[in-house]
Write a protein that holds these residues in place. Sequence first.
Motif, PDB file in Angstrom:
ATOM      1  N   UNK A  22      32.546  50.398  18.968  1.00 19.50           N
ATOM      2  CA  UNK A  22      32.107  50.099  20.325  1.00 19.50           C
ATOM      3  C   UNK A  22      32.453  48.666  20.701  1.00 19.50           C
ATOM      4  N   UNK A  23      32.735  48.471  21.966  1.00 18.07           N
ATOM      5  CA  UNK A  23      33.083  47.164  22.516  1.00 18.07           C
ATOM      6  C   UNK A  23      32.102  46.842  23.631  1.00 18.07           C
ATOM      7  N   UNK A  24      31.689  45.578  23.698  1.00 23.93           N
ATOM      8  CA  UNK A  24      30.822  45.104  24.772  1.00 23.93           C
ATOM      9  C   UNK A  24      31.530  43.981  25.506  1.00 23.93           C
ATOM     10  N   UNK A  25      31.547  44.065  26.827  1.00 26.15           N
ATOM     11  CA  UNK A  25      32.141  43.051  27.689  1.00 26.15           C
ATOM     12  C   UNK A  25      31.051  42.609  28.654  1.00 26.15           C
ATOM     13  N   UNK A  26      30.495  41.422  28.437  1.00 31.46           N
ATOM     14  CA  UNK A  26      29.382  40.927  29.237  1.00 31.46           C
ATOM     15  C   UNK A  26      29.885  39.808  30.148  1.00 31.46           C
ATOM     16  N   UNK A  27      29.758  40.022  31.433  1.00 30.02           N
ATOM     17  CA  UNK A  27      30.364  39.134  32.428  1.00 30.02           C
ATOM     18  C   UNK A  27      29.496  37.916  32.738  1.00 30.02           C
ATOM     19  N   UNK A  28      30.167  36.872  33.232  1.00 34.52           N
ATOM     20  CA  UNK A  28      29.510  35.608  33.584  1.00 34.52           C
ATOM     21  C   UNK A  28      28.467  35.798  34.688  1.00 34.52           C
ATOM     22  N   UNK A  29      28.822  36.568  35.691  1.00 35.71           N
ATOM     23  CA  UNK A  29      27.950  36.725  36.849  1.00 35.71           C
ATOM     24  C   UNK A  29      28.391  37.974  37.630  1.00 35.71           C
ATOM     25  N   UNK A  30      27.699  38.247  38.726  1.00 35.19           N
ATOM     26  CA  UNK A  30      27.991  39.446  39.514  1.00 35.19           C
ATOM     27  C   UNK A  30      29.424  39.448  40.035  1.00 35.19           C
ATOM     28  N   UNK A  31      29.894  38.304  40.505  1.00 38.78           N
ATOM     29  CA  UNK A  31      31.257  38.229  41.037  1.00 38.78           C
ATOM     30  C   UNK A  31      32.282  38.534  39.953  1.00 38.78           C
ATOM     31  N   UNK A  32      32.070  38.006  38.754  1.00 37.41           N
ATOM     32  CA  UNK A  32      32.991  38.269  37.643  1.00 37.41           C
ATOM     33  C   UNK A  32      32.951  39.741  37.246  1.00 37.41           C
ATOM     34  N   UNK A  33      31.759  40.325  37.197  1.00 40.44           N
ATOM     35  CA  UNK A  33      31.627  41.744  36.870  1.00 40.44           C
ATOM     36  C   UNK A  33      32.363  42.606  37.901  1.00 40.44           C
ATOM     37  N   UNK A  34      32.110  42.347  39.160  1.00 37.93           N
ATOM     38  CA  UNK A  34      32.748  43.126  40.222  1.00 37.93           C
ATOM     39  C   UNK A  34      34.269  42.998  40.152  1.00 37.93           C
ATOM     40  N   UNK A  35      34.747  41.792  39.910  1.00 32.74           N
ATOM     41  CA  UNK A  35      36.196  41.559  39.834  1.00 32.74           C
ATOM     42  C   UNK A  35      36.807  42.257  38.627  1.00 32.74           C
ATOM     43  N   UNK A  36      36.136  42.182  37.468  1.00 37.50           N
ATOM     44  CA  UNK A  36      36.660  42.840  36.270  1.00 37.50           C
ATOM     45  C   UNK A  36      36.722  44.348  36.464  1.00 37.50           C
ATOM     46  N   UNK A  37      35.668  44.929  36.947  1.00 34.38           N
ATOM     47  CA  UNK A  37      35.651  46.381  37.167  1.00 34.38           C
ATOM     48  C   UNK A  37      36.735  46.775  38.169  1.00 34.38           C
ATOM     49  N   UNK A  38      36.928  45.972  39.194  1.00 32.81           N
ATOM     50  CA  UNK A  38      37.931  46.277  40.220  1.00 32.81           C
ATOM     51  C   UNK A  38      39.357  46.260  39.668  1.00 32.81           C
ATOM     52  N   UNK A  39      39.608  45.487  38.611  1.00 33.52           N
ATOM     53  CA  UNK A  39      40.963  45.446  38.042  1.00 33.52           C
ATOM     54  C   UNK A  39      41.336  46.770  37.390  1.00 33.52           C
ATOM     55  N   UNK A  40      40.350  47.519  36.911  1.00 31.81           N
ATOM     56  CA  UNK A  40      40.635  48.759  36.188  1.00 31.81           C
ATOM     57  C   UNK A  40      41.230  48.518  34.810  1.00 31.81           C
ATOM     58  N   UNK A  41      41.197  47.289  34.340  1.00 32.30           N
ATOM     59  CA  UNK A  41      41.790  46.921  33.049  1.00 32.30           C
ATOM     60  C   UNK A  41      41.166  47.682  31.881  1.00 32.30           C
ATOM     61  N   UNK A  42      39.854  47.752  31.865  1.00 33.03           N
ATOM     62  CA  UNK A  42      39.142  48.392  30.752  1.00 33.03           C
ATOM     63  C   UNK A  42      39.083  49.896  30.986  1.00 33.03           C
ATOM     64  N   UNK A  43      40.190  50.562  30.688  1.00 26.09           N
ATOM     65  CA  UNK A  43      40.244  52.007  30.908  1.00 26.09           C
ATOM     66  C   UNK A  43      40.606  52.740  29.611  1.00 26.09           C
TER      67      UNK A  43
END
Length: 104
Positions: A22-43
């Motif tokens: 399992x991998x955990x990716x914990x974001x700095x803040x809401x803006x970082x989380x929203x931006x990371x999810x929007x990239x679709x990188x973690x698929x």
Amino acid sequence: MTTLLDYCSLVRSKNAGPFTLTFDFMCHDQAAYDALVATGFLDKHLFSTLYGADPDRILVVNHPSALAVKVSLPRPTVQGGPHDTDCYAGQQYAPLMDMEIAQT
């Protein structure tokens, strides 16, 4: 170049039992989380390519309340088996760290 550390304050991998990684990716803040999810990188395709797992057996879960993304997949070899090179799976995140993430 944008990497996971631009979005995440913590990136880790670990065992979730002897057969699951399992991998955990914990974001700095809401803006970082929203931006990371929007990239679709973690698929599923990324983890299938890097770890040789069947995409149908990869689980990607977004946790907006925790500002985190969790990815789970079958371990490439059973924990503690003769071919296991990372018994605790603590180093499995390393190939992800230098990958460039395309921003949307």
